[in-house]
Design a protein around this motif. Structure first.
Motif, PDB file in Angstrom:
ATOM      1  N   PHE A 140      31.843  48.843  22.915  1.00 54.60           N
ATOM      2  CA  PHE A 140      32.878  47.890  22.338  1.00 54.60           C
ATOM      3  C   PHE A 140      34.071  48.285  23.093  1.00 54.60           C
ATOM      4  CE2 PHE A 140      36.197  47.519  19.139  1.00 54.60           C
ATOM      5  CZ  PHE A 140      36.057  46.162  19.237  1.00 54.60           C
ATOM      6  N   LEU A 141      34.602  49.629  23.160  1.00 56.55           N
ATOM      7  CA  LEU A 141      35.618  49.900  23.865  1.00 56.55           C
ATOM      8  C   LEU A 141      35.585  49.251  25.552  1.00 56.55           C
ATOM      9  CD1 LEU A 141      36.273  53.508  22.652  1.00 56.55           C
ATOM     10  CD2 LEU A 141      37.404  51.329  22.000  1.00 56.55           C
ATOM     11  N   LEU A 142      34.334  49.593  26.078  1.00 54.80           N
ATOM     12  CA  LEU A 142      34.378  49.203  27.571  1.00 54.80           C
ATOM     13  C   LEU A 142      34.679  47.685  27.492  1.00 54.80           C
ATOM     14  CD1 LEU A 142      31.680  51.639  28.997  1.00 54.80           C
ATOM     15  CD2 LEU A 142      34.039  51.579  29.496  1.00 54.80           C
ATOM     16  N   ALA A 143      34.002  47.004  26.505  1.00 52.58           N
ATOM     17  CA  ALA A 143      34.047  45.288  26.656  1.00 52.58           C
ATOM     18  C   ALA A 143      35.259  44.968  26.571  1.00 52.58           C
ATOM     19  CB  ALA A 143      33.353  44.837  25.532  1.00 52.58           C
ATOM     20  N   GLY A 184      40.406  42.535  28.961  1.00 49.56           N
ATOM     21  CA  GLY A 184      41.672  42.816  28.993  1.00 49.56           C
ATOM     22  C   GLY A 184      42.038  42.811  30.618  1.00 49.56           C
ATOM     23  N   LEU A 185      41.206  43.528  31.552  1.00 52.59           N
ATOM     24  CA  LEU A 185      41.258  43.679  32.886  1.00 52.59           C
ATOM     25  C   LEU A 185      40.990  42.113  33.754  1.00 52.59           C
ATOM     26  CD1 LEU A 185      41.725  45.628  35.215  1.00 52.59           C
ATOM     27  CD2 LEU A 185      39.365  46.009  35.255  1.00 52.59           C
ATOM     28  N   GLY A 233      44.082  40.104  32.499  1.00 51.06           N
ATOM     29  CA  GLY A 233      45.368  40.219  33.269  1.00 51.06           C
ATOM     30  C   GLY A 233      45.358  39.972  34.776  1.00 51.06           C
ATOM     31  N   LEU A 234      44.427  40.264  35.444  1.00 49.85           N
ATOM     32  CA  LEU A 234      44.293  40.127  36.888  1.00 49.85           C
ATOM     33  C   LEU A 234      44.360  38.500  37.166  1.00 49.85           C
ATOM     34  CD1 LEU A 234      41.644  42.441  38.078  1.00 49.85           C
ATOM     35  CD2 LEU A 234      44.009  42.657  38.007  1.00 49.85           C
ATOM     36  N   THR A 235      44.123  37.403  36.256  1.00 45.29           N
ATOM     37  CA  THR A 235      44.086  36.083  36.388  1.00 45.29           C
ATOM     38  C   THR A 235      45.172  35.348  35.958  1.00 45.29           C
ATOM     39  OG1 THR A 235      42.247  35.619  34.773  1.00 45.29           O
ATOM     40  CG2 THR A 235      41.545  36.284  37.224  1.00 45.29           C
ATOM     41  N   TRP A 236      46.025  36.315  35.100  1.00 49.17           N
ATOM     42  CA  TRP A 236      46.903  35.586  34.118  1.00 49.17           C
ATOM     43  C   TRP A 236      48.084  34.760  35.036  1.00 49.17           C
ATOM     44  CZ3 TRP A 236      46.708  34.696  29.103  1.00 49.17           C
ATOM     45  CH2 TRP A 236      47.857  34.207  28.467  1.00 49.17           C
ATOM     46  N   THR A 262      37.623  34.358  32.188  1.00 52.20           N
ATOM     47  CA  THR A 262      37.276  35.508  33.100  1.00 52.20           C
ATOM     48  C   THR A 262      37.269  36.694  32.438  1.00 52.20           C
ATOM     49  OG1 THR A 262      38.567  34.197  34.881  1.00 52.20           O
ATOM     50  CG2 THR A 262      37.918  36.696  35.083  1.00 52.20           C
ATOM     51  N   GLY A 263      38.406  36.818  31.304  1.00 55.60           N
ATOM     52  CA  GLY A 263      38.093  37.879  30.641  1.00 55.60           C
ATOM     53  C   GLY A 263      36.883  38.100  29.570  1.00 55.60           C
ATOM     54  N   LEU A 264      36.530  36.735  29.000  1.00 61.53           N
ATOM     55  CA  LEU A 264      35.513  36.864  28.213  1.00 61.53           C
ATOM     56  C   LEU A 264      34.222  37.030  28.847  1.00 61.53           C
ATOM     57  CD1 LEU A 264      36.613  33.960  25.629  1.00 61.53           C
ATOM     58  CD2 LEU A 264      36.615  36.432  25.167  1.00 61.53           C
TER      59      LEU A 264
END
Length: 278
Positions: free
Chosen positions: A78-81, A86-87, A90-93, A104-106
């Motif tokens: 869960f934490l890695l997901a 978020g990564l 954030g990279l495509t925001w 992308t995030g999902l």
């Protein structure tokens, strides 16, 4: 139970022989013993535990150590997901529309859930919670694909103020935010028609039309509200799939002018049209 003997042997301790002859022995093994009889139970230690010896008088039993079950890895997955979601977002925001960034995030989070469920078959266990979160993530991913591509990730406030007919652009576009198209200074000669279009992906668009102009409106709102001249500002009716086609005539006594053909499209939010005052 048979009676407890006192000073002599009881009749039931006699040998079990039909003719009454004496064979020997102590008689019934399950009756109360005489004080002179040996205590067989104290000399024979009967145990069901195969690891217990008759010579071992220790009251402590040796218990077999149970093997440990598989390690719980659902929390780490869960934490890695969350980190992957978020990564990826954030990279495509900054470079992609809102829908693409969310997808992308999902997608990254769903990939982590899939890998975690596969790894759990060999190294640990995840449980039904991780499967439920993976299903919810897949549903959100499918829903994010329906977000219009014209919705951006930055909330902006923009005002367009053309001063003449020549400065009016064919299309005024805004991804997300509040856009104001002020046409109050534009003078459209009588008999002429000027066309323009205002588009907002998510937010609010406000168009101010000149005083004496006839306005032909075509408004489409995916989810939201439409405000026209004469409507109360507090009368907000949010509903999906709103569409209006209406012609706004100039007020009586106003100077006659040309026609403005105005097309407004809002993905989610509010479209408002008001007339400039003299």
């Amino acid at each position: 139970a048979p009676p407890v003997p006192a000073a002599f042997s009881s009749w039931w301790r006699d040998p079990i022989v039909k003719d009454g002859t004496h064979i020997g022995g102590t008689g019934y093994l399950w009756g109360p013993r005489d004080p002179r009889d040996p205590d067989i139970a104290s000399r024979i230690n009967v145990r069901l535990d195969p690891h217990f010896s008759a010579r071992d008088d220790s009251p402590t039993r040796h218990r077999a150590v149970k093997p440990r079950g598989p390690r719980w890895i659902g929390g780490w997955i869960f934490l890695l997901a969350l980190l992957a979601a978020g990564l990826g977002t954030g990279l495509t925001w900054q470079e992609q529309p809102l829908g693409t960034s969310l997808q992308t995030g999902l997608a990254c989070a769903l990939a982590v859930f899939g890998i975690g469920l596969a790894v759990s078959a060999f190294l640990g266990r995840t449980g039904a919670g991780s499967i439920l979160l993976a299903v919810i993530t897949a549903g959100l991913l499918a829903a994010s694909s329906a977000v219009p591509k014209d919705i951006g990730t930055e909330w902006m406030r923009t005002t367009w103020e053309p001063a003449s007919v020549a400065q009016i652009r064919p299309v005024y576009d805004l991804g997300s935010g509040t856009g104001t198209l002020d046409l109050s200074e534009v003078r459209i000669p009588e008999g002429e028609t000027v066309s323009t279009r205002a588009e907002v992906g998510m937010g609010r668009v406000h168009v101010i039309v000149p005083e004496g102009v006839t306005v032909k409106l075509s408004i489409d709102v995916g989810v939201g509200d439409i405000q026209l001249p004469g409507d109360k500002q507090k009368d907000v009716d949010v509903a999906p799939g709103k569409h209006k086609e209406v012609t706004l005539r100039p007020a009586a006594g106003a100077r006659k002018a040309g026609t403005l053909d105005l097309d407004i499209h809002v993905g989610a939010g509010q479209a408002e049209v008001s007339r400039a005052t003299s």
